[in-house]
Design a protein around this motif. Structure first.
Motif, PDB file in Angstrom:
ATOM      1  N   ARG A  45       3.137  -0.746   1.727  1.00 50.54           N
ATOM      2  CA  ARG A  45       2.510  -1.377   0.571  1.00 50.54           C
ATOM      3  C   ARG A  45       3.407  -1.213  -0.652  1.00 50.54           C
ATOM      4  O   ARG A  45       3.775  -0.091  -1.008  1.00 50.54           O
ATOM      5  N   ARG A  46       3.748  -2.343  -1.267  1.00 56.04           N
ATOM      6  CA  ARG A  46       4.652  -2.344  -2.412  1.00 56.04           C
ATOM      7  C   ARG A  46       3.903  -2.788  -3.668  1.00 56.04           C
ATOM      8  O   ARG A  46       2.963  -3.592  -3.599  1.00 56.04           O
ATOM      9  N   ALA A  47       4.328  -2.279  -4.813  1.00 53.66           N
ATOM     10  CA  ALA A  47       3.721  -2.616  -6.103  1.00 53.66           C
ATOM     11  C   ALA A  47       4.737  -3.330  -6.978  1.00 53.66           C
ATOM     12  O   ALA A  47       5.938  -3.338  -6.675  1.00 53.66           O
ATOM     13  N   ASP A  48       4.236  -3.905  -8.109  1.00 50.73           N
ATOM     14  CA  ASP A  48       5.073  -4.775  -8.940  1.00 50.73           C
ATOM     15  C   ASP A  48       5.723  -5.815  -8.041  1.00 50.73           C
ATOM     16  O   ASP A  48       6.913  -6.051  -8.087  1.00 50.73           O
ATOM     17  N   PHE A  49       4.905  -6.388  -7.187  1.00 48.61           N
ATOM     18  CA  PHE A  49       5.212  -7.310  -6.099  1.00 48.61           C
ATOM     19  C   PHE A  49       5.998  -6.600  -5.002  1.00 48.61           C
ATOM     20  O   PHE A  49       5.427  -6.222  -3.989  1.00 48.61           O
ATOM     21  N   VAL A  50       7.316  -6.371  -5.182  1.00 46.50           N
ATOM     22  CA  VAL A  50       8.078  -5.669  -4.143  1.00 46.50           C
ATOM     23  C   VAL A  50       8.972  -4.566  -4.711  1.00 46.50           C
ATOM     24  O   VAL A  50       9.652  -3.879  -3.948  1.00 46.50           O
ATOM     25  N   SER A  51       8.967  -4.347  -6.006  1.00 44.90           N
ATOM     26  CA  SER A  51      10.006  -3.513  -6.620  1.00 44.90           C
ATOM     27  C   SER A  51       9.759  -2.015  -6.521  1.00 44.90           C
ATOM     28  O   SER A  51      10.702  -1.228  -6.672  1.00 44.90           O
ATOM     29  N   GLU A  52       8.516  -1.553  -6.263  1.00 44.11           N
ATOM     30  CA  GLU A  52       8.278  -0.119  -6.172  1.00 44.11           C
ATOM     31  C   GLU A  52       7.239   0.164  -5.099  1.00 44.11           C
ATOM     32  O   GLU A  52       6.464  -0.708  -4.713  1.00 44.11           O
ATOM     33  N   TRP A  53       7.221   1.413  -4.638  1.00 47.84           N
ATOM     34  CA  TRP A  53       6.271   1.798  -3.608  1.00 47.84           C
ATOM     35  C   TRP A  53       4.876   1.973  -4.186  1.00 47.84           C
ATOM     36  O   TRP A  53       4.714   2.512  -5.273  1.00 47.84           O
ATOM     37  N   GLN A  54       3.885   1.513  -3.431  1.00 44.17           N
ATOM     38  CA  GLN A  54       2.494   1.840  -3.694  1.00 44.17           C
ATOM     39  C   GLN A  54       2.013   2.890  -2.701  1.00 44.17           C
ATOM     40  O   GLN A  54       1.511   3.943  -3.081  1.00 44.17           O
ATOM     41  N   GLN A  55       2.215   2.614  -1.402  1.00 41.95           N
ATOM     42  CA  GLN A  55       1.674   3.494  -0.373  1.00 41.95           C
ATOM     43  C   GLN A  55       2.325   3.190   0.968  1.00 41.95           C
ATOM     44  O   GLN A  55       2.733   2.055   1.238  1.00 41.95           O
ATOM     45  N   VAL A  56       2.412   4.226   1.817  1.00 44.46           N
ATOM     46  CA  VAL A  56       2.822   4.070   3.217  1.00 44.46           C
ATOM     47  C   VAL A  56       1.703   4.626   4.079  1.00 44.46           C
ATOM     48  O   VAL A  56       1.192   5.721   3.811  1.00 44.46           O
ATOM     49  N   LEU A  57       1.310   3.872   5.123  1.00 42.40           N
ATOM     50  CA  LEU A  57       0.133   4.240   5.910  1.00 42.40           C
ATOM     51  C   LEU A  57       0.379   3.973   7.391  1.00 42.40           C
ATOM     52  O   LEU A  57       0.250   2.840   7.842  1.00 42.40           O
ATOM     53  N   PRO A  58       0.740   4.981   8.178  1.00 37.36           N
ATOM     54  CA  PRO A  58       0.681   4.853   9.634  1.00 37.36           C
ATOM     55  C   PRO A  58      -0.695   5.312  10.128  1.00 37.36           C
ATOM     56  O   PRO A  58      -1.268   6.267   9.598  1.00 37.36           O
ATOM     57  N   ARG A  59      -1.217   4.606  11.161  1.00 38.46           N
ATOM     58  CA  ARG A  59      -2.561   4.930  11.653  1.00 38.46           C
ATOM     59  C   ARG A  59      -2.603   4.677  13.165  1.00 38.46           C
ATOM     60  O   ARG A  59      -2.041   3.688  13.655  1.00 38.46           O
ATOM     61  N   VAL A  60      -3.297   5.562  13.884  1.00 41.26           N
ATOM     62  CA  VAL A  60      -3.486   5.394  15.331  1.00 41.26           C
ATOM     63  C   VAL A  60      -4.957   5.594  15.650  1.00 41.26           C
ATOM     64  O   VAL A  60      -5.695   6.238  14.886  1.00 41.26           O
ATOM     65  N   THR A 117       0.961   8.427  -1.113  1.00 34.17           N
ATOM     66  CA  THR A 117       0.693   7.520  -2.224  1.00 34.17           C
ATOM     67  C   THR A 117       1.596   7.866  -3.397  1.00 34.17           C
ATOM     68  O   THR A 117       1.761   9.045  -3.738  1.00 34.17           O
ATOM     69  N   TYR A 118       2.171   6.847  -4.007  1.00 32.96           N
ATOM     70  CA  TYR A 118       3.114   7.019  -5.109  1.00 32.96           C
ATOM     71  C   TYR A 118       2.458   6.628  -6.432  1.00 32.96           C
ATOM     72  O   TYR A 118       1.566   5.775  -6.461  1.00 32.96           O
ATOM     73  N   PRO A 119       2.902   7.205  -7.547  1.00 34.49           N
ATOM     74  CA  PRO A 119       2.493   6.667  -8.846  1.00 34.49           C
ATOM     75  C   PRO A 119       3.037   5.237  -8.985  1.00 34.49           C
ATOM     76  O   PRO A 119       4.208   4.987  -8.709  1.00 34.49           O
ATOM     77  N   TYR A 120       2.186   4.300  -9.373  1.00 32.24           N
ATOM     78  CA  TYR A 120       2.623   2.908  -9.504  1.00 32.24           C
ATOM     79  C   TYR A 120       1.772   2.215 -10.559  1.00 32.24           C
ATOM     80  O   TYR A 120       0.665   2.667 -10.891  1.00 32.24           O
ATOM     81  N   GLY A 121       2.258   1.105 -11.066  1.00 28.07           N
ATOM     82  CA  GLY A 121       1.473   0.224 -11.920  1.00 28.07           C
ATOM     83  C   GLY A 121       1.198   0.782 -13.304  1.00 28.07           C
ATOM     84  O   GLY A 121       1.815   1.739 -13.775  1.00 28.07           O
TER      85      GLY A 121
END
Length: 261
Positions: A55-70, A91-95
């Motif tokens: 998941r990217r924020a500011d459209f694609v320029s920074e990270w929002q979140q990474v989520l692997p799930r099983v 989860t990263y600081p974003y926005g």
């Protein structure tokens, strides 16, 4: 029963939106979510669910979140699937309303989850109801720094409970010469509700409303592109994100059963 459930969910959803609509701190932002989903059928009763969301924020320029799930699915019958699984998130600081972490810090989360998926069809339209419970173990963080207001990650975890309900429609648009779905559309809405003693001002957590256009390349693989509106109410009850997201999904549904038995 279905009517009671529908009315209850509608009341919860509108109550949550009504509460957030009164708040002034609303930020419009752009996201993009790049997601892989895979279901691997092992037997008539059991299958494995795998997932990775970038998941990217500011459209694609920074990270929002990474989520692997099983998850492990039990197919009660053709219309009812029971699932239990685990997700690990960072989860990263974003926005414009970032989580208040010092530079270089991320917040990690362990998340066991359980769900029931109900499937049915009416004419050419397929319906899906997904009910999910999540137990969230979020990393603890320090009190805000007196000068900056930022926090740092500390030992231990904060525990939270959350429930989710998603309603999804799958609408075939075209079929090939064998009658197999090719182009299709989906429309969905999912509401998130926090519950438990340690929930403060955000009983209503978030809502996701979206639609996709998809193409079934093979019986095992389809890809979808779409738009999602994500409304998130922050823990302080005052701040609200109104996120506009590009969604790109790849779905693999692989049947590993021995058909010769």
């Amino acid at each position: 029963m279905k009517k009671v459930l529908s009315v209850t969910l509608f009341i919860l959803f509108t109550a949550g939106l009504g509460a957030t609509a009164q708040e002034k701190n609303v930020e419009d932002q752009t996201l993009s979510w790049w997601c892989y989903f895979g279901t691997y059928r092992l037997t008539d009763k059991w299958s494995v669910w795998t997932e990775l969301q970038l998941r990217r924020a500011d459209f694609v320029s920074e990270w929002q979140q990474v989520l692997p799930r099983v998850g492990l699915n039990y197919h009660l019958n053709d219309n009812v699937i029971l699932t239990a699984g685990y997700a690990y998130l960072w989860t990263y600081p974003y926005g414009e309303q970032p989580i208040p972490l010092a530079e270089g810090e991320e917040r990690y989360e362990h998340r066991p989850w359980q769900q029931v998926t109900l499937l049915h069809a009416s004419g050419k339209v397929n319906f899906q109801h997904r009910f999910r419970l999540e137990q969230r173990f979020l990393q603890n963080w320090s009190a805000p720094d007196a000068s900056t207001g930022l926090r740092t990650i500390t030992d231990g975890f904060e525990f939270q409970n959350r429930m989710r309900y998603r309603f999804l429609l799958n609408i075939p648009l075209t079929r090939d010469e064998k009658g197999v779905q090719q182009w299709f559309a989906t429309v969905y809405d999912e509401i998130f509700i926090n519950f438990g003693d340690n929930i403060g001002f955000n009983l209503f957590d978030q809502n996701r409303l979206g639609a996709t256009l998809g193409y079934q390349f093979t019986r095992s693989f389809n890809a979808q592109i779409g738009y999602m509106n994500q409304a998130i109410q922050k823990a302080n009850g005052r701040d609200l994100e109104n996120n506009h997201a590009l969604t790109v999904f790849a779905f693999f549904n692989v049947d590993l059963r021995n058909k010769e038995k």
